[in-house]
Design a protein around this motif. Sequence first.
Motif, short mmCIF file in Angstrom:
data_model
loop_
_atom_site.label_atom_id
_atom_site.label_comp_id
_atom_site.label_asym_id
_atom_site.label_seq_id
_atom_site.Cartn_x
_atom_site.Cartn_y
_atom_site.Cartn_z
N GLU A 62 0.82 -1.21 0.00
CA GLU A 62 0.00 0.00 0.00
C GLU A 62 0.86 1.26 0.00
OE1 GLU A 62 -2.85 0.13 3.11
OE2 GLU A 62 -3.82 -1.78 2.54
N HIS A 63 2.09 1.13 0.49
CA HIS A 63 3.00 2.28 0.53
C HIS A 63 4.09 2.18 -0.53
CE1 HIS A 63 1.09 2.57 4.54
NE2 HIS A 63 1.31 3.86 4.40
N GLY A 64 3.83 1.35 -1.55
CA GLY A 64 4.75 1.28 -2.69
C GLY A 64 6.01 0.48 -2.43
N ALA A 84 27.38 -5.93 4.63
CA ALA A 84 27.62 -6.12 3.20
C ALA A 84 26.55 -5.43 2.34
CB ALA A 84 27.66 -7.61 2.88
N ASN A 85 25.66 -4.65 2.97
CA ASN A 85 24.58 -3.96 2.26
C ASN A 85 23.68 -4.92 1.49
OD1 ASN A 85 25.09 -1.20 2.98
ND2 ASN A 85 26.88 -1.24 1.63
N GLU A 86 23.44 -6.10 2.06
CA GLU A 86 22.59 -7.09 1.42
C GLU A 86 21.13 -6.98 1.86
OE1 GLU A 86 24.78 -10.61 2.42
OE2 GLU A 86 25.74 -10.66 0.46
N ALA A 87 20.85 -6.06 2.77
CA ALA A 87 19.48 -5.81 3.21
C ALA A 87 19.39 -4.38 3.70
CB ALA A 87 19.08 -6.78 4.32
N GLU A 88 18.17 -3.85 3.68
CA GLU A 88 17.96 -2.46 4.09
C GLU A 88 17.69 -2.33 5.58
OE1 GLU A 88 17.87 -2.78 -0.05
OE2 GLU A 88 16.52 -3.84 1.35
N PHE A 89 17.02 -3.34 6.16
CA PHE A 89 16.63 -3.26 7.57
C PHE A 89 16.92 -4.58 8.27
CE2 PHE A 89 13.63 -0.44 5.31
CZ PHE A 89 13.83 0.75 6.00
N TYR A 90 17.09 -4.48 9.57
CA TYR A 90 17.26 -5.66 10.42
C TYR A 90 16.42 -5.42 11.66
CZ TYR A 90 19.72 -8.78 13.75
OH TYR A 90 20.04 -9.72 14.70
N PRO A 235 15.30 8.48 2.88
CA PRO A 235 14.40 8.74 4.02
C PRO A 235 12.95 8.42 3.69
CG PRO A 235 15.09 10.79 2.97
CD PRO A 235 15.94 9.71 2.38
N ASP A 236 12.56 8.57 2.43
CA ASP A 236 11.18 8.27 2.04
C ASP A 236 10.88 6.79 2.21
OD1 ASP A 236 8.62 9.12 0.88
OD2 ASP A 236 9.22 7.88 -0.82
N THR A 237 11.85 5.93 1.87
CA THR A 237 11.66 4.49 2.03
C THR A 237 11.55 4.13 3.50
OG1 THR A 237 12.90 4.03 0.00
CG2 THR A 237 12.65 2.22 1.55
#
Length: 332
Positions: A62-64, A84-90, A235-237
């Motif tokens: 719903e938020h793209g 390793a920048n393999e994910a955005e969040f943990y 920041p939008d993400t």
Amino acid sequence: MLRSRYFRFGLRELSVALIVGLSLPSFANAATPMKRVRILFADFSERMGLFFVAKDQRFFEEHGLEADLVQVNSGPVAVAAMAANEAEFYTVSATGSALGAMVSGLDLVWVAGMINKLDGYFYVSPKIQKPDDLKGKIIGVQSFGGGIWMFTMMTFDHWGISPERDKIQLRVIGDQSVLVQALGAGIIEGAVLGYAYSSVVQRNGGRLLADLGTLKIPYQGTGLVARRGFIANSPDTVEKTLRAFVKANAFLQDKSNQPAVIRSLRKWLRLPASENTDDLYERMKSLYDRRISPTREGVQNALRVLSKADPKYGKLKVEDLIDDRIARKLEN
């Protein structure tokens, strides 16, 4: 669009999966492309209910956002993947592995706090009647430095117990489902577990030593961390991700949505049909409140406990570990 529902990998497999995923073609509408984000988690309990609901109810979409929830073996594996920048969040609590990575220079910070207190249940073998009986015993954890280990250490500190002085052996067993089996088989004599496994433990003869929530120990429980560079560039993400969680919390708190919430828990946690879903639902609701900002007091308490074993944690400052600007914006 191809969607990944559920993974459980070690670091090597995770790297391969993410590389392959990035190479897959996207069939999203070109005018409104979905932003793909990966959220790692090592906890496998009702604490993740908010995340499961957000995924299953399509609140990310719903938020793209095209969100993948990726389960990894342990906290250290997740930290390595973030490095390793393999994910955005943990999604993680204030664990030794997460804080250890921060003290080593990895620019992870908490952007949100979903559970801002110590929670869980300390289950033990029947012969253990009081905290002092834990001395000289074998206590199971998922990994050294991970969430269950940290919950155990915070509780020991509250009780005035020192694993080294009191000859308590901490043994790496596996995730909570494996810990339950080990406790029932007598391989270990205690472990911190989530509510979802309470009935199984009790059927196997285990007894509840303490409901950690009643001890009122300040702690940053399940929260969301990201790298500072990602927050600055996207920041939008970050905001869209937090908005999905806010909506999931509102959905979860509405009693009329209990059947949908329980379906998500059954699917992700592989719970038996005999599980008392009313109690489980009420328990999970109590974990979350309207606040999504991390708790500074909770992070500070975790640093205090860890610094007793390793002075390096005393070098960290709470204000350097939290970036709650977006969370506070949504709360306001």
